[in-house]
Design an enzyme around this catalytic site. Structure first.
Site, PDB file in Angstrom:
ATOM      1  N   ASP A   1       1.253   2.640   0.140  1.00 32.13           N
ATOM      2  CA  ASP A   1       2.687   2.423  -0.070  1.00 32.13           C
ATOM      3  C   ASP A   1       3.162   1.069   0.437  1.00 32.13           C
ATOM      4  O   ASP A   1       4.171   0.959   1.126  1.00 32.13           O
ATOM      5  CB  ASP A   1       3.522   3.546   0.562  1.00 32.13           C
ATOM      6  CG  ASP A   1       4.914   3.622  -0.063  1.00 32.13           C
ATOM      7  OD1 ASP A   1       5.186   2.834  -0.987  1.00 32.13           O
ATOM      8  OD2 ASP A   1       5.721   4.455   0.382  1.00 32.13           O
TER       9      ASP A   1
ATOM     10  N   HIS B   1       6.762   1.965  -3.274  1.00 35.68           N
ATOM     11  CA  HIS B   1       7.743   2.783  -3.991  1.00 35.68           C
ATOM     12  C   HIS B   1       9.069   2.061  -4.176  1.00 35.68           C
ATOM     13  O   HIS B   1       9.888   2.468  -4.990  1.00 35.68           O
ATOM     14  CB  HIS B   1       7.932   4.140  -3.304  1.00 35.68           C
ATOM     15  CG  HIS B   1       8.701   4.112  -2.030  1.00 35.68           C
ATOM     16  ND1 HIS B   1       8.113   4.294  -0.797  1.00 35.68           N
ATOM     17  CD2 HIS B   1      10.011   3.951  -1.777  1.00 35.68           C
ATOM     18  CE1 HIS B   1       9.026   4.253   0.149  1.00 35.68           C
ATOM     19  NE2 HIS B   1      10.192   4.038  -0.428  1.00 35.68           N
TER      20      HIS B   1
ATOM     21  N   SER C   1      13.857   1.803   3.052  1.00 37.38           N
ATOM     22  CA  SER C   1      12.443   1.601   2.710  1.00 37.38           C
ATOM     23  C   SER C   1      12.104   0.124   2.614  1.00 37.38           C
ATOM     24  O   SER C   1      12.791  -0.643   1.939  1.00 37.38           O
ATOM     25  CB  SER C   1      12.124   2.257   1.364  1.00 37.38           C
ATOM     26  OG  SER C   1      11.952   3.633   1.489  1.00 37.38           O
TER      27      SER C   1
END
Length: 348
Positions: free
Chosen positions: A118, A87, A201
């Site tokens: 992911d 992402h 992230s």
């Protein structure tokens, strides 16, 4: 965990701020602080451990600009490969990367992205001198209570560090699909109390041996208030990171996901009260696990092993905790009558 409970920790680049991280030690009571020698030796040793880990690991953590968003990444090897979240890269193919060993932005290209887990790998176009790959830890040795540090670029503040503990292991968590989330259901995640914020992230979750034990990916959201649930974050375990990244680098894609599958397409069934009550099989893959076990289109799956199945998402979460090749009992309804078969799970 329901999608409403987690969200990605990627942030818009327009909100990014450049700032230097400041680190300070802890002081005791006013009486103790009057004399540096009065500080407990254990506290000094722990502070020294933190500082050593930061020196060892921070050079391996990078900031990634992907289109209008900013995230983090971890240097995976000395050839310029960087692992991050799918992402973070989104639909982009080219990226600007800032490494800890230099102020100038570098360019990088996408190697491969695997939204189902992911994870993604990008590669620097030019490997700068002094680039340092992270040391990978052992997922089997991660234990609840271990002290961990999270490193990345929260809110665009590059090279930031937070600390906490491993709060739990083996969590199965589903990403939301709202915004630009991948909707992935990820198993065996590490739960941590270390602060994980937008921009973290793809960064690093490390132990006090300076080893990468996970990639911070999600922060929990309070379903009632809609805000962040402080002290609850999730990281993809390093065992999964290594398996997926190695395949991407070698093959340019993921050839063995390690994710269990029934080999069906399905939809959620609602009961008379409009509540999810099972999963209707729409089709079965020819020669797949479900077909081999005798499951047919129109069957309604209600259990996988001892786990109640009420929706497609609950089925995905149950499968995320299983392994290809594992034998599992599937309970289903056919024409209103209950049936039960043993299925040898395939690979997604």
């Amino acid at each position: 965990m329901d999608a409403s409970l987690v969200r990605r920790v990627l942030m818009p680049v327009t909100a990014a701020v450049c700032a230097a991280a400041l680190f300070g030690g802890c002081t005791g009571s006013p009486k103790e602080s009057a004399s540096p020698q009065a500080a407990p030796k254990a506290a000094n040793d722990l502070e020294a451990d933190y500082e050593k880990v930061i020196r060892n690991v921070l050079p391996s953590v990078v900031q990634i600009q992907a289109g209008d968003s900013i995230g983090s990444g971890v240097v995976y090897d000395d050839k310029g490969h960087v692992v991050t979240n799918a992402h973070v890269v989104g639909a982009e193919k080219s990226f600007n990367v800032t490494v800890a060993t230099g102020e100038l932005e570098l360019t990088a290209q996408l190697v491969s992205s695997y939204p189902e887990q992911d994870l993604a790998v990008i590669k620097l176009d030019k490997v700068p001198q002094g680039l340092k790959a992270a040391k990978l830890g052992d997922s089997s040795k991660v234990e609840v209570g271990q002290i961990v540090l999270a490193m990345g670029s929260p809110l665009g503040l590059s090279s930031s560090v937070t600390q906490g503990i491993v709060s739990a292991v083996g969590r199965t968590v589903r990403e939301g699909e709202d915004g630009s989330g991948t909707g992935a259901t990820i198993s065996n995640m590490v739960q941590t109390s270390a602060a994980i914020n937008p921009g973290n992230s793809g960064g690093a979750l490390v132990n006090l041996d300076s080893e990468l034990i996970g990639i911070p990916t999600l922060e929990a959201v309070d379903p009632g208030l809609g805000g962040v649930a402080t002290g609850i974050g999730f990281a993809i375990p390093v065992s999964t990171v290594k398996s997926i990244a190695d395949q991407m680098i070698k093959n340019g894609e993921v050839t063995h996901s390690g994710r269990a599958a029934l080999g069906i397409t399905a939809r959620t069934v609602l009961d008379d009260s409009y509540q999810p009550s099972g999963v209707a099989v729409v089709s079965v893959a020819k020669g797949g696990p479900a077909q081999k076990a005798g499951i047919r289109p129109g069957d309604i799956i209600t259990k996988l092993g001892s786990t109640e199945i009420t929706s497609v998402m609950s089925l995905a979460e149950a499968l995320a905790s299983a392994s290809p090749g594992e034998k599992v009992a599937v309970t289903y309804l056919r024409g209103g009558e209950e049936g039960r078969v043993e299925v040898t799970l395939g690979e997604a």
